[in-house]
Design a protein around this motif. Structure first.
Motif, short mmCIF file in Angstrom:
data_model
loop_
_atom_site.label_atom_id
_atom_site.label_comp_id
_atom_site.label_asym_id
_atom_site.label_seq_id
_atom_site.Cartn_x
_atom_site.Cartn_y
_atom_site.Cartn_z
N VAL A 253 6.62 -1.83 2.02
CA VAL A 253 5.76 -3.03 2.29
C VAL A 253 4.49 -2.12 3.05
CG1 VAL A 253 4.35 -4.81 2.78
CG2 VAL A 253 6.48 -5.02 1.28
N ASP A 254 3.57 -1.66 1.96
CA ASP A 254 1.98 -0.73 2.62
C ASP A 254 1.45 -1.60 3.14
OD1 ASP A 254 -0.90 1.88 2.38
OD2 ASP A 254 0.92 1.99 3.99
N ARG A 255 1.47 -0.97 5.64
CA ARG A 255 1.40 -1.73 5.97
C ARG A 255 0.08 -0.06 7.03
NH1 ARG A 255 1.72 -3.48 11.32
NH2 ARG A 255 0.14 -5.50 11.94
N GLY A 256 -1.00 0.07 6.08
CA GLY A 256 -1.49 1.10 6.57
C GLY A 256 -2.00 1.28 8.10
N GLY A 257 -1.52 2.69 8.63
CA GLY A 257 -2.02 2.09 10.21
C GLY A 257 -1.26 2.36 11.43
N ALA A 258 0.02 1.63 10.98
CA ALA A 258 0.91 0.76 11.80
C ALA A 258 1.81 1.97 12.04
CB ALA A 258 2.10 0.04 11.15
N VAL A 259 2.34 1.88 13.80
CA VAL A 259 2.61 2.43 14.05
C VAL A 259 3.97 2.72 14.35
CG1 VAL A 259 0.44 3.52 15.76
CG2 VAL A 259 2.26 1.15 16.61
N GLN A 260 4.38 0.87 14.08
CA GLN A 260 5.87 0.82 13.84
C GLN A 260 5.81 -0.47 12.87
OE1 GLN A 260 6.50 -2.26 16.85
NE2 GLN A 260 7.86 -0.68 18.24
N ALA A 261 7.31 -0.18 12.01
CA ALA A 261 7.71 -0.95 11.14
C ALA A 261 8.66 -1.52 11.98
CB ALA A 261 8.26 0.03 10.35
N THR A 262 8.74 -2.72 10.59
CA THR A 262 9.99 -3.70 10.77
C THR A 262 10.71 -3.04 9.36
OG1 THR A 262 8.91 -5.42 11.24
CG2 THR A 262 10.83 -6.30 10.46
N VAL A 263 12.20 -2.89 10.22
CA VAL A 263 12.87 -2.80 8.78
C VAL A 263 14.11 -3.99 9.08
CG1 VAL A 263 15.36 -1.24 9.21
CG2 VAL A 263 13.47 -0.46 9.93
N ARG B 292 17.02 8.79 1.96
CA ARG B 292 18.39 8.48 1.86
C ARG B 292 17.99 7.27 0.94
NH1 ARG B 292 16.44 9.56 7.08
NH2 ARG B 292 17.25 9.18 8.72
N ALA B 293 16.99 6.71 0.15
CA ALA B 293 17.16 5.44 -0.75
C ALA B 293 16.41 5.58 -1.52
CB ALA B 293 17.15 4.24 -0.40
N LYS B 294 16.07 5.40 -2.89
CA LYS B 294 14.79 5.33 -3.41
C LYS B 294 13.88 4.27 -3.34
CE LYS B 294 12.93 3.23 -8.16
NZ LYS B 294 14.10 2.10 -9.65
N VAL B 295 12.41 4.65 -3.15
CA VAL B 295 11.72 3.78 -2.73
C VAL B 295 10.73 3.16 -3.42
CG1 VAL B 295 9.50 3.97 -0.55
CG2 VAL B 295 11.97 5.64 -0.52
N VAL B 296 10.14 1.77 -3.19
CA VAL B 296 9.30 1.09 -4.38
C VAL B 296 8.35 1.06 -3.22
CG1 VAL B 296 8.84 -0.26 -5.55
CG2 VAL B 296 10.95 0.94 -5.55
N VAL B 297 7.02 1.67 -3.09
CA VAL B 297 5.66 1.33 -2.81
C VAL B 297 4.84 0.03 -2.94
CG1 VAL B 297 3.81 1.74 -1.39
CG2 VAL B 297 5.50 4.00 -1.82
N GLU B 298 5.01 -0.88 -2.08
CA GLU B 298 4.61 -1.87 -2.47
C GLU B 298 2.93 -2.85 -1.58
OE1 GLU B 298 7.83 -5.08 -2.11
OE2 GLU B 298 8.63 -4.53 -4.13
N VAL B 299 1.99 -2.99 -2.41
CA VAL B 299 0.94 -3.72 -1.81
C VAL B 299 1.46 -4.84 -1.08
CG1 VAL B 299 -0.97 -2.52 -3.13
CG2 VAL B 299 -0.11 -5.05 -3.11
N ALA B 300 1.14 -4.77 0.59
CA ALA B 300 1.71 -6.41 1.59
C ALA B 300 0.50 -7.30 1.07
CB ALA B 300 0.95 -5.47 2.39
N ASP B 301 0.88 -7.82 -0.53
CA ASP B 301 0.10 -8.64 -0.72
C ASP B 301 0.86 -9.53 -2.14
OD1 ASP B 301 -3.27 -9.01 -3.65
OD2 ASP B 301 -1.53 -11.11 -1.49
N PRO B 302 1.89 -10.71 -1.53
CA PRO B 302 2.31 -11.47 -2.25
C PRO B 302 1.79 -11.96 -3.33
CG PRO B 302 2.34 -12.52 0.14
CD PRO B 302 0.62 -12.05 0.05
N THR B 303 0.35 -12.38 -3.75
CA THR B 303 0.20 -12.55 -4.93
C THR B 303 0.78 -11.78 -6.09
OG1 THR B 303 -1.71 -11.75 -5.02
CG2 THR B 303 -1.32 -14.36 -4.28
N ASP B 304 1.13 -10.46 -5.57
CA ASP B 304 0.91 -8.88 -6.57
C ASP B 304 2.61 -8.94 -6.42
OD1 ASP B 304 1.24 -5.88 -6.39
OD2 ASP B 304 -0.25 -6.44 -7.52
N TRP B 305 3.19 -9.21 -5.84
CA TRP B 305 4.83 -9.07 -6.24
C TRP B 305 5.42 -9.48 -7.15
CZ3 TRP B 305 6.19 -11.16 -0.68
CH2 TRP B 305 5.14 -9.76 0.99
N ASP B 306 4.40 -10.71 -8.05
CA ASP B 306 5.62 -10.91 -9.22
C ASP B 306 5.17 -10.58 -10.61
OD1 ASP B 306 5.71 -14.37 -8.35
OD2 ASP B 306 6.93 -12.92 -7.93
#
Lengths: 444, 494
Positions: B292-302, B480-494
């Motif tokens: 889930v793309d959070r552009g500009g973030a220096v750290q990620a939640t895994v 390490r894996a197949k990566v699916v990039v998503e937008v950080a918008d819950p309305t877009d996930w369905d």
């Protein structure tokens, strides 16, 4: 499960709420058994037969104010290092032993003090005291442990500041409020300074600050005073008596005008307002008036700023006000998370309320309401042994001697409406003020 | 001077010996004797254990079906009250999404007797706190009060729950407030990660909504909130729990007085069963990372997660112990490896979120961009280890002692006691849930842990979400894996 609000509470300043347990008699006046060891360590024991735990709180008068330029963040880093092993308790053992007992152990570092605490079943009190004393006698640090904790603290800096909305603005406000580096720089430090930490710096910091004359130990809960005193003498009595370090210079030069800055935040999606003034230190006669002023202005949903900014003008989703409680020029801050509105309107609304409280006495009923909340907050916070121990330790550092919750509450009760108006006139002036207005990313 | 020299010597000695020494050494514990006489290089043994008793539980059911549970704690100076209405978000209709959350705000905005300001002033004047919230399985109110204010506070609490006025102007304002709070929450990495995890695990089920979206809040009108209140907040099926400085007689009187007149509206609606699997493509053998793309973030939640069990399941205690060993706190595996050994994170851990209808296990860490791949590897390696290798007996014993002891030392706190009983009632757990807890925890065996780990802990084929700067992270994750990039918008996930 309860999800009420996602407020800026982590950014905000809380009233120094006192917690109180439930011993017999006045719950805000538990019996304090006081003792000073020959090496200068102050001990307070607060027994409570009804408690199901024993709590240890060791408060040390060391914080970011003790750091030198180029060493920002060191006091907090050192707190991390205190968990990296001691002469007889290798790295990880302190936490493992307390956890295996069903207890909790942790610590925190602030501007002017660092507090270590353990909460354990009563039968483990001797172990908790032994562990605390062992790391005060001799730390066992390695270069690898230092490297590891520097990396950890740098991740903490990323998590709490760089990756979080609004926190950089909160830190920037301190830089604008204060000219003295000791007051202005953040406790978390910065990456450059953290990377410069060395073992010799750690040894020197430990020798200078972690001395018995610079700390107070509080033991509360299901404990027996005489036995506790004997254990403390046995484990802590061998610490060398050392003259406490001098307090850092935290004087601020006079200011002539307000400082206002606008800041773009890539992680913010709504504007926010951070306003601050240089207030009196925690142990100043005016502090309690300022704390009550903070509660009246922005302590709850019945406060003035909430009524004005949130309910009437609908400029903000949340707002709060209050003092941090430093033993130095203390930031009095107003923080508001704004709806999608013009930033200037919110600032103007706050300034209008400040002028109002400077001109008019607050109503007696308003003051009484805030006092009632405060007294209850004291009771809530100290109903556990851990709450009692930590608050008594903090208060002892503030006043340089033990003080009861009732005594602290009486200091608040002694504040009059005239005191509040005078405090507002003295401290909430434009020349003492700094403002950071946060602009969200899509507006940059 | 002597102390300085001693400290330096310890530092130099430890430096010379390197790090492996302290990883194997443990504290020397004296086997017996008076702590005052033991050598200082040995930790004293524990004293005789104390076994605090769970407070007595006294229950009465009012004529309208409201159950009142009182746990007197004579030594306390305060009273903690919890009011639980089963259902919560799980009983929202699709058209109502967000109504329950808004209801929690609406109840503070006015009643038939007091407007919003009067309510706030009254609460502060009492020195009490009253909070409401909507969760996945229940709507809950929490109140804290000093003993002398019990009657007045419960009166106000009951009024807020029973006869809200739903003022239109305040509700409109509250909706905008909620959207601002949600925007703030969604701007935080960990919150966004949990949104996505829940959505992936539970799909269209109400559990899949970690929080409402701004669109859902905007769509909820006053009628929907009023209707939800009438349907979900009713006395029958609800529970009031009071713990602390009160007696059964006194609190039952108060409850009868202020909750008794509440009309019995019948049983509340029940939530539908949880579908067995919301996302059929999960677990098909391929490792997929949703970035889930959070552009500009220096750290990620895994975050890695897997569907598990409801709280009432027979496996819960053993799973809880297993999760404790994996990621329960600073002494456990995830923290020790990812932070204390590798320095990848400020904190790593795992959690069993076991609810009324189902649950999941999730492990998380916040990691600087350069090390996200390594952190994901390390996290999965620890899960693999506990699945494949029997845990040492000492490690199991320490985890069970913690879980048993952590309950005991909190039994003098009315807040903890009230919350425990509220949870037990909400989830229909046995009456002796907390009294028998320590024994059931201690009965978990090494083989139980292995079984639970294999059955419920997330593997590389389960749900993996990373919230961070996609540009900075894509390459190391693609290795390490197949990566699916998503937008950080819950309305877009369905």
């Amino acid at each position: 499960m309860l999800r009420r609000r996602w407020l800026l509470t982590t950014l905000l300043l809380l009233l120094p709420v006192l917690a109180r347990g439930a011993p017999e008699g006045d719950p805000l006046e538990p019996k304090l058994h006081r003792h000073i060891l020959a090496n200068g360590l102050g001990l307070i024991v607060v027994p409570d037969e009804a408690a199901t735990a024993a709590a240890v709180a060791l408060a040390i008068r060391v914080g970011s104010w003790d750091e030198r330029p180029g060493q920002s963040g060191f006091a907090h880093l050192f707190e991390h290092l205190m968990f990296q092993g001691s002469a007889n308790a290798p790295k990880g053992e302190h936490m493992r032993i307390i956890a295996a007992a069903g207890g909790d152990v942790n610590a925190y570092t602030t501007f002017d003090h660092t507090l270590y605490y353990d909460v354990v079943p009563p039968d483990r009190l001797a172990q908790a005291l032994w562990l605390e004393a062992d790391r005060l006698r001799a730390l066992a640090l390695t270069r690898e442990a230092l490297r590891n904790q520097v990396a950890t603290v740098r991740e903490e800096l990323r998590e709490r500041v760089e990756n979080a909305p609004y926190v950089p603005a909160m830190l920037r406000l301190q830089e604008l409020l204060f000219s003295n580096w000791a007051n202005a720089h953040p406790t978390i430090g910065n990456h450059t300074d953290l990377e410069k930490a060395t073992l010799s710096m750690a040894a020197e910091f430990f020798e200078r600050h972690y001395v018995p004359t610079n700390m107070v130990l509080v033991v509360a809960g299901a404990v027996e005073p005489d036995r506790t005193k004997q254990l403390v003498e046995r484990y802590f009595g061998r610490l060398e008596p050392v003259i406490p370090p001098e307090r850092p210079d935290t004087t601020e030069p006079p200011r002539s005008e307000a400082v206002v800055e606008r800041m773009a935040d890539p992680h913010a999606s709504r504007p926010a307002l951070f306003m601050g003034w240089q207030g009196p230190p925690r142990n100043h006669a005016d502090y309690h008036a300022m704390a009550l002023l903070g509660a009246i202005l922005g302590g709850s949903e019945s406060s003035r700023l909430y009524r004005t900014l949130v309910q009437e003008k609908q400029l903000a989703a949340s707002v709060s006000a209050g003092s941090e409680g430093r033993l130095a020029p203390d930031p009095f801050q107003v923080v508001a998370l704004l709806n999608e509105r013009e930033l200037g309107l919110a600032r103007k609304a706050v300034e209008t309320e400040v002028v109002r409280v400077q001109q008019e006495l607050v109503a007696d009923e308003e003051l009484e309401r805030v006092r009632n909340s405060l007294e209850a907050a004291f009771v809530f916070r100290t109903r556990t042994a851990a709450g009692r121990a930590q608050l008594l330790a903090s208060l002892a550092l503030v006043y340089g001697k033990p003080t009861t919750f009732r005594a602290e509450l009486e200091r608040y009760r002694a504040v009059t409406t005239e005191d509040i108006r005078r405090a507002a006139r003295t401290y909430l002036t434009p020349e003492r003020m700094a403002v950071v207005e946060v602009v969200p990313k899509e507006v940059q | 001077m002597r102390r300085f020299t001693l400290t330096v010597l310890v530092l130099l000695l430890a430096a010379a010996c390197g790090s492996s020494m302290e990883q194997r050494r443990k504290v020397r514990v004296a086997t017996g004797g008076d702590p005052l006489l033991l050598p200082l290089d040995q930790m004293p043994p524990p004293g005789p254990p104390s076994l605090p008793a769970f407070p007595t539980v006294v229950t009465e059911t009012l004529d309208n079906g409201l159950e009142v549970v009182v746990l007197p704690m004579a030594s306390s100076a305060t009273v903690s009250v919890r009011v639980i209405f089963p259902g919560g978000e799980s009983t929202e209709t699709p058209a109502e999404y967000g109504a329950c959350t808004l209801l929690a705000e609406a109840l503070r905005m006015g009643t038939l007797a007091h407007d919003e300001r009067e309510l706030a002033e009254r609460i502060d004047w009492l020195g009490s706190s009253i909070n409401m919230g909507c969760g996945a399985d229940a709507f809950q109110a929490e109140a804290e009060m000093v003993a002398e204010r019990t009657r007045d506070t419960v009166e106000l609490l009951a009024e807020m729950l029973r006869v809200p006025s739903f003022p239109a102007a305040e509700l409109a304002r509250g909706k905008e407030q909620m959207q601002t709070w949600l925007a703030y929450a969604d701007s935080q990495s960990e919150f966004m990660a949990m949104r996505r995890i829940h959505h992936l695990l539970y799909g269209q089920d109400p559990y899949g909504r970690y929080a409402p979206t701004a669109d859902q809040i905007r769509a909820v009108d006053r009628d929907a909130i009023v209707a939800f209140h009438a349907r979900a907040l009713r006395p029958r099926g609800a529970v009031v729990v009071a713990a602390g400085a009160t007696t059964p007689e006194a609190f039952f009187d108060i409850a009868r007085l202020y909750f008794g007149p509440w009309k019995d509206a019948g049983a509340p609606p029940r939530a539908a069963p949880l579908p067995t699997s919301a996302r059929p493509e999960d677990g098909d053998g391929e490792t997929i990372v949703r970035l889930v793309d959070r552009g500009g973030a220096v750290q990620a939640t895994v975050a890695v997660a897997r569907r598990a069990i409801p709280r009432s399941h027979a496996d819960y205690v053993a799973l809880r112990v297993t999760d404790e060993i994996l990621g329960g706190g600073p002494s456990r595996r995830l923290f020790q490896d990812l932070r204390e050994r590798r320095g990848l994170t400020y904190g790593a851990g795992s959690d069993v979120d076991a609810r009324a209808r189902g649950g999941h296990v999730v492990a998380t860490a916040e990691v600087g961009n350069a090390k996200v791949g390594e952190a994901l590897d390390a996290l999965q390696s620890e899960v693999r280890r506990i699945r494949e290798e029997p845990v040492p007996r000492t490690e199991l014993d320490e985890a069970t002692r913690y879980l048993a002891g952590a309950l005991a030392i909190r039994l003098d706190d009315p807040r903890q006691v009230a919350s425990l009983v509220a949870r037990q009632r909400l989830l229909n757990l046995p009456a002796d849930e907390w009294r028998s807890w320590a024994g059931r925890v201690r009965a978990v065996s090494v083989s139980d842990v292995t079984t639970m780990a294999q059955r419920y802990l997330p593997t590389s084929h389960d749900t993996i979400v990373v919230v961070g700067d996609a540009e900075a992270l894509h390459e190391q994750l693609s290795e390490r894996a197949k990566v699916v990039v998503e937008v950080a918008d819950p309305t877009d996930w369905d």
